[in-house]
Design an enzyme around this catalytic site. Structure first.
Site, PDB file in Angstrom:
ATOM      1  N   THR A  68     -86.834 -16.352 -15.318  1.00  0.00           N
ATOM      2  CA  THR A  68     -85.674 -16.934 -14.636  1.00  0.00           C
ATOM      3  C   THR A  68     -86.028 -17.186 -13.181  1.00  0.00           C
ATOM      4  OG1 THR A  68     -83.461 -16.467 -13.739  1.00  0.00           O
ATOM      5  CG2 THR A  68     -84.731 -14.561 -14.437  1.00  0.00           C
ATOM      6  N   ASP A 112     -84.065 -17.096 -10.806  1.00  0.00           N
ATOM      7  CA  ASP A 112     -83.172 -16.341  -9.904  1.00  0.00           C
ATOM      8  C   ASP A 112     -83.786 -15.043  -9.372  1.00  0.00           C
ATOM      9  OD1 ASP A 112     -81.351 -18.296 -10.609  1.00  0.00           O
ATOM     10  OD2 ASP A 112     -80.405 -17.071 -12.148  1.00  0.00           O
ATOM     11  N   ARG A 133     -77.999 -21.870 -24.730  1.00  0.00           N
ATOM     12  CA  ARG A 133     -77.108 -20.715 -24.590  1.00  0.00           C
ATOM     13  C   ARG A 133     -76.324 -20.687 -25.889  1.00  0.00           C
ATOM     14  NH1 ARG A 133     -77.335 -22.107 -18.713  1.00  0.00           N
ATOM     15  NH2 ARG A 133     -78.481 -20.346 -17.878  1.00  0.00           N
ATOM     16  N   GLU A 148     -76.268 -20.308  -3.710  1.00  0.00           N
ATOM     17  CA  GLU A 148     -75.043 -20.687  -4.448  1.00  0.00           C
ATOM     18  C   GLU A 148     -74.133 -19.481  -4.688  1.00  0.00           C
ATOM     19  OE1 GLU A 148     -75.392 -21.961  -8.522  1.00  0.00           O
ATOM     20  OE2 GLU A 148     -77.003 -20.566  -8.959  1.00  0.00           O
ATOM     21  N   GLY A 169     -81.374 -20.058 -18.978  1.00  0.00           N
ATOM     22  CA  GLY A 169     -81.884 -21.134 -18.109  1.00  0.00           C
ATOM     23  C   GLY A 169     -83.402 -21.190 -18.179  1.00  0.00           C
ATOM     24  N   ARG A 194     -80.720 -33.330  14.111  1.00  0.00           N
ATOM     25  CA  ARG A 194     -79.633 -32.990  13.178  1.00  0.00           C
ATOM     26  C   ARG A 194     -79.801 -31.582  12.619  1.00  0.00           C
ATOM     27  NH1 ARG A 194     -79.687 -38.384   9.434  1.00  0.00           N
ATOM     28  NH2 ARG A 194     -78.293 -39.635  10.716  1.00  0.00           N
ATOM     29  N   ARG A 244     -85.405 -25.981 -10.554  1.00  0.00           N
ATOM     30  CA  ARG A 244     -85.709 -25.295 -11.820  1.00  0.00           C
ATOM     31  C   ARG A 244     -86.813 -26.021 -12.607  1.00  0.00           C
ATOM     32  NH1 ARG A 244     -80.474 -23.535 -15.152  1.00  0.00           N
ATOM     33  NH2 ARG A 244     -81.239 -24.862 -16.827  1.00  0.00           N
ATOM     34  N   ASP A 280     -81.295 -11.624 -18.181  1.00  0.00           N
ATOM     35  CA  ASP A 280     -80.634 -10.414 -18.675  1.00  0.00           C
ATOM     36  C   ASP A 280     -79.812 -10.657 -19.938  1.00  0.00           C
ATOM     37  OD1 ASP A 280     -78.874 -11.873 -17.158  1.00  0.00           O
ATOM     38  OD2 ASP A 280     -77.852 -10.144 -16.299  1.00  0.00           O
ATOM     39  N   ASP A 316     -83.347 -12.200 -10.568  1.00  0.00           N
ATOM     40  CA  ASP A 316     -82.229 -11.248 -10.522  1.00  0.00           C
ATOM     41  C   ASP A 316     -82.361 -10.130 -11.553  1.00  0.00           C
ATOM     42  OD1 ASP A 316     -81.846 -12.845 -12.718  1.00  0.00           O
ATOM     43  OD2 ASP A 316     -79.740 -13.252 -12.345  1.00  0.00           O
ATOM     44  N   VAL A 326     -98.852 -15.743 -25.328  1.00  0.00           N
ATOM     45  CA  VAL A 326     -98.406 -14.985 -26.519  1.00  0.00           C
ATOM     46  C   VAL A 326     -99.109 -15.519 -27.766  1.00  0.00           C
ATOM     47  CG1 VAL A 326     -96.402 -14.618 -28.044  1.00  0.00           C
ATOM     48  CG2 VAL A 326     -96.166 -14.266 -25.564  1.00  0.00           C
ATOM     49  N   ARG A 371     -77.855 -18.075  -8.835  1.00  0.00           N
ATOM     50  CA  ARG A 371     -76.682 -17.395  -9.422  1.00  0.00           C
ATOM     51  C   ARG A 371     -76.142 -16.382  -8.419  1.00  0.00           C
ATOM     52  NH1 ARG A 371     -75.335 -17.644 -15.046  1.00  0.00           N
ATOM     53  NH2 ARG A 371     -77.419 -18.227 -15.674  1.00  0.00           N
ATOM     54  N   VAL A 422     -82.973 -29.298  -9.472  1.00  0.00           N
ATOM     55  CA  VAL A 422     -84.314 -29.762  -9.060  1.00  0.00           C
ATOM     56  C   VAL A 422     -85.256 -28.571  -8.894  1.00  0.00           C
ATOM     57  CG1 VAL A 422     -85.577 -30.802  -7.132  1.00  0.00           C
ATOM     58  CG2 VAL A 422     -83.484 -31.848  -7.932  1.00  0.00           C
TER      59      VAL A 422
HETATM   60  P1  ADP Z   1     -80.157 -15.488 -19.299  1.00  0.00           P
HETATM   61  O1  ADP Z   1     -80.974 -14.931 -20.404  1.00  0.00           O
HETATM   62  O2  ADP Z   1     -80.910 -16.432 -18.436  1.00  0.00           O
HETATM   63  O3  ADP Z   1     -79.401 -14.414 -18.541  1.00  0.00           O
HETATM   64  P2  ADP Z   1     -77.666 -16.137 -20.636  1.00  0.00           P
HETATM   65  O4  ADP Z   1     -76.860 -15.090 -19.956  1.00  0.00           O
HETATM   66  O5  ADP Z   1     -77.055 -17.488 -20.819  1.00  0.00           O
HETATM   67  O6  ADP Z   1     -79.061 -16.431 -19.938  1.00  0.00           O
HETATM   68  O7  ADP Z   1     -78.066 -15.561 -22.073  1.00  0.00           O
HETATM   69  C1  ADP Z   1     -78.854 -16.294 -22.981  1.00  0.00           C
HETATM   70  C2  ADP Z   1     -78.378 -16.045 -24.385  1.00  0.00           C
HETATM   71  O8  ADP Z   1     -78.564 -14.660 -24.708  1.00  0.00           O
HETATM   72  C3  ADP Z   1     -76.894 -16.292 -24.651  1.00  0.00           C
HETATM   73  O9  ADP Z   1     -76.598 -17.640 -24.873  1.00  0.00           O
HETATM   74  C4  ADP Z   1     -76.650 -15.454 -25.885  1.00  0.00           C
HETATM   75  O10 ADP Z   1     -77.115 -16.110 -27.034  1.00  0.00           O
HETATM   76  C5  ADP Z   1     -77.545 -14.233 -25.614  1.00  0.00           C
HETATM   77  N1  ADP Z   1     -76.733 -13.172 -25.002  1.00  0.00           N
HETATM   78  C6  ADP Z   1     -76.241 -13.138 -23.752  1.00  0.00           C
HETATM   79  N2  ADP Z   1     -75.497 -12.027 -23.539  1.00  0.00           N
HETATM   80  C7  ADP Z   1     -75.516 -11.336 -24.691  1.00  0.00           C
HETATM   81  C8  ADP Z   1     -74.915 -10.100 -25.116  1.00  0.00           C
HETATM   82  N3  ADP Z   1     -74.156  -9.369 -24.311  1.00  0.00           N
HETATM   83  N4  ADP Z   1     -75.165  -9.705 -26.380  1.00  0.00           N
HETATM   84  C9  ADP Z   1     -75.936 -10.435 -27.214  1.00  0.00           C
HETATM   85  N5  ADP Z   1     -76.509 -11.615 -26.870  1.00  0.00           N
HETATM   86  C10 ADP Z   1     -76.309 -12.062 -25.643  1.00  0.00           C
HETATM   87  O1  F6P Z   2     -80.201 -18.726 -14.189  1.00  0.00           O
HETATM   88  C1  F6P Z   2     -80.811 -19.901 -13.765  1.00  0.00           C
HETATM   89  C2  F6P Z   2     -79.796 -20.852 -13.177  1.00  0.00           C
HETATM   90  O2  F6P Z   2     -80.457 -22.052 -12.823  1.00  0.00           O
HETATM   91  C3  F6P Z   2     -79.000 -20.303 -11.998  1.00  0.00           C
HETATM   92  O3  F6P Z   2     -79.719 -20.371 -10.798  1.00  0.00           O
HETATM   93  C4  F6P Z   2     -77.778 -21.195 -12.019  1.00  0.00           C
HETATM   94  O4  F6P Z   2     -76.666 -20.550 -11.460  1.00  0.00           O
HETATM   95  C5  F6P Z   2     -77.579 -21.443 -13.491  1.00  0.00           C
HETATM   96  O5  F6P Z   2     -78.810 -21.161 -14.148  1.00  0.00           O
HETATM   97  C6  F6P Z   2     -77.189 -22.858 -13.824  1.00  0.00           C
HETATM   98  O6  F6P Z   2     -76.935 -22.930 -15.174  1.00  0.00           O
HETATM   99  P1  F6P Z   2     -76.826 -24.283 -16.005  1.00  0.00           P
HETATM  100  O7  F6P Z   2     -78.196 -24.641 -16.437  1.00  0.00           O
HETATM  101  O8  F6P Z   2     -75.972 -23.902 -17.155  1.00  0.00           O
HETATM  102  O9  F6P Z   2     -76.245 -25.331 -15.122  1.00  0.00           O
END
Ligand code: ADP
Ligand code: F6P
Length: 354
Positions: free
Chosen positions: A128, A130, A75, A225, A14, A165, A257, A106, A132, A26, A174, A255
């Site tokens: 992110t 979140d 993703r 959420e 995200g 209200r 984000r 993560d 988190d 960077v 998340r 919104v």
């Molecule tokens: P975020 O980085 O915000 O947690 P995602 O969980 O969607 O978002 O992960 C982003 C991308 O990182 C995924 O679409 C995938 O390409 C890669 N990824 C996620 N989990 C793994 C995993 N366990 N091993 C390798 N690549 C991963």
């Molecule tokens: O991780 C960021 C986030 O915006 C979360 O807060 C939410 O649950 C999720 O991504 C929404 O994902 P998507 O962009 O796939 O709708």
């Protein structure tokens, strides 16, 4: 020590306001150290497809103030497969990319660890909304998203006050209640419902009843959420039925984000970006930049991911086997510290809510 000539930068998962500021930092840091930078578009998808362009100093002009990510995000399930990983490694060799800085959450860091294991050193920057990622106090985008929530809730409060209200407002996060909790305090919410401290509907109703008796006209209930998508709409109905206060539901969704990053996110992103490049060029990899009490420190990605799992109570048998007793004690300390900080904020939100 390996001499880095060319590094790659990508944003994945995200998007989050401040990612552009990190990209800019960077690129500018690397160029100042005579290292070329390749922009990898659409996260790991671009790494697999070779969607890559060299970034020069002016390519990152006028982006520090912009939300989203100029490198776009995606993703990419294919990246998790052996075939996808092989293509990604081949692309790195083809473009001469010696190491990668990956900005994301993560999931992105898991991908970065895999890539490091396949010979491409990676460093993570937490991006992110979140917040988190348990090993860092703040992730890039968190501050902006909270400020956006506060701005929007302030507007809702105006109209709630005029009409006597209540507004139940659901925000993203998340599984983490960080955005709802801090934005709830800052917007004077009557109640905050987050997954970390499950809230009984009866408590919210009781608070509104007490508030009414004290002459309060507007009520804001912030819901994360992570408590479930039916929670907010059901609570809205119940509040109206039980208290007689007309109650509306608003889901802020994506919104929060978008938008221009705040000063804090720009500074955090810029600092993390500079330090990430310095660390990578020093030969460090598999680390993530973490904000600890305002100081940016590198943290082992494996450690960071495991602290998360511990915080979320999702440890599986054998997860801790590769860590020393000292590392496990540090993880437990980090988890405690985060839980205490959430509990303190939650207590504050309840003390001053009426
Ligand atoms: P975020 O980085 O915000 O947690 P995602 O969980 O969607 O978002 O992960 C982003 C991308 O990182 C995924 O679409 C995938 O390409 C890669 N990824 C996620 N989990 C793994 C995993 N366990 N091993 C390798 N690549 C991963
Ligand atoms: O991780 C960021 C986030 O915006 C979360 O807060 C939410 O649950 C999720 O991504 C929404 O994902 P998507 O962009 O796939 O709708």
């Amino acid at each position: 020590m390996k001499k880095f000539k060319k590094i790659g930068i990508l944003t994945s998962g995200g998007d989050a306001p401040g990612m552009n500021a990190a990209i800019r930092a960077v690129v500018r840091t690397a160029l100042a150290l005579d290292v070329e930078v390749m922009g990898i578009y659409r996260g790991y998808s671009g790494l697999i497809d070779g969607d890559i362009k060299k970034l020069e100093i002016r390519d990152v002009s006028n982006i520090i103030n912009k939300g989203g990510t100029m490198l776009y995000s995606d993703r990419c399930p294919e990246f998790k497969t052996p075939e996808g990983m092989a293509k990604a490694v081949e692309t790195c060799h083809k473009f001469g990319i010696d190491g990668i800085i990956a900005i994301g959450g993560d999931g992105t860091f898991r991908g970065a660890t895999d890539l490091t294991a396949h010979g491409i050193p990676c460093i993570g920057i937490p991006g992110t909304i979140d917040n988190d990622i348990s090993s860092t106090d703040n992730s890039i985008g968190f501050d902006t998203s909270m400020n956006t929530v506060v701005e929007l809730v302030d507007k809702l409060r105006d109209t709630c006050e005029s009409h006597a209200r209540c507004n139940v407002v659901e925000v993203m996060g998340r599984g983490a209640g960080d955005i709802a909790l801090s934005a709830g305090i800052a917007s004077g919410a009557t109640a905050v419902c987050i997954p970390e401290f499950p809230v009984d509907h009866e408590y919210v109703i009781q608070q509104i009843e007490i508030g009414k008796k004290l002459g309060k006209r507007n009520f804001i209930v912030l819901v994360s959420e992570g408590v479930g998508s039916d929670y907010g709409p059901e609570l809205t109905k119940k509040i109206q039925e039980r208290t007689g206060v007309e109650t509306k539901f608003a889901r802020l969704a994506h919104v929060v984000r978008g938008g221009n990053p705040t000063l804090r996110d720009r500074v955090l992103a810029s600092t993390m970006g500079v330090i990430a490049v310095e660390q990578l060029l020093k030969g460090k990899s598999n680390i993530v930049m973490c904000d600890r009490n305002g100081v940016i420190v590198p943290c082992d990605i494996r450690y960071a991911l495991m602290v998360d799992r511990m915080y979320k109570c999702k440890l599986k048998d054998g997860d801790l086997d590769e860590f020393s007793a000292e590392e496990i004690a540090n993880m437990e300390r980090d988890v405690r510290r985060r839980r205490e900080s959430m509990a303190r904020l939650y207590g504050i939100s309840k003390t001053i809510n009426l």
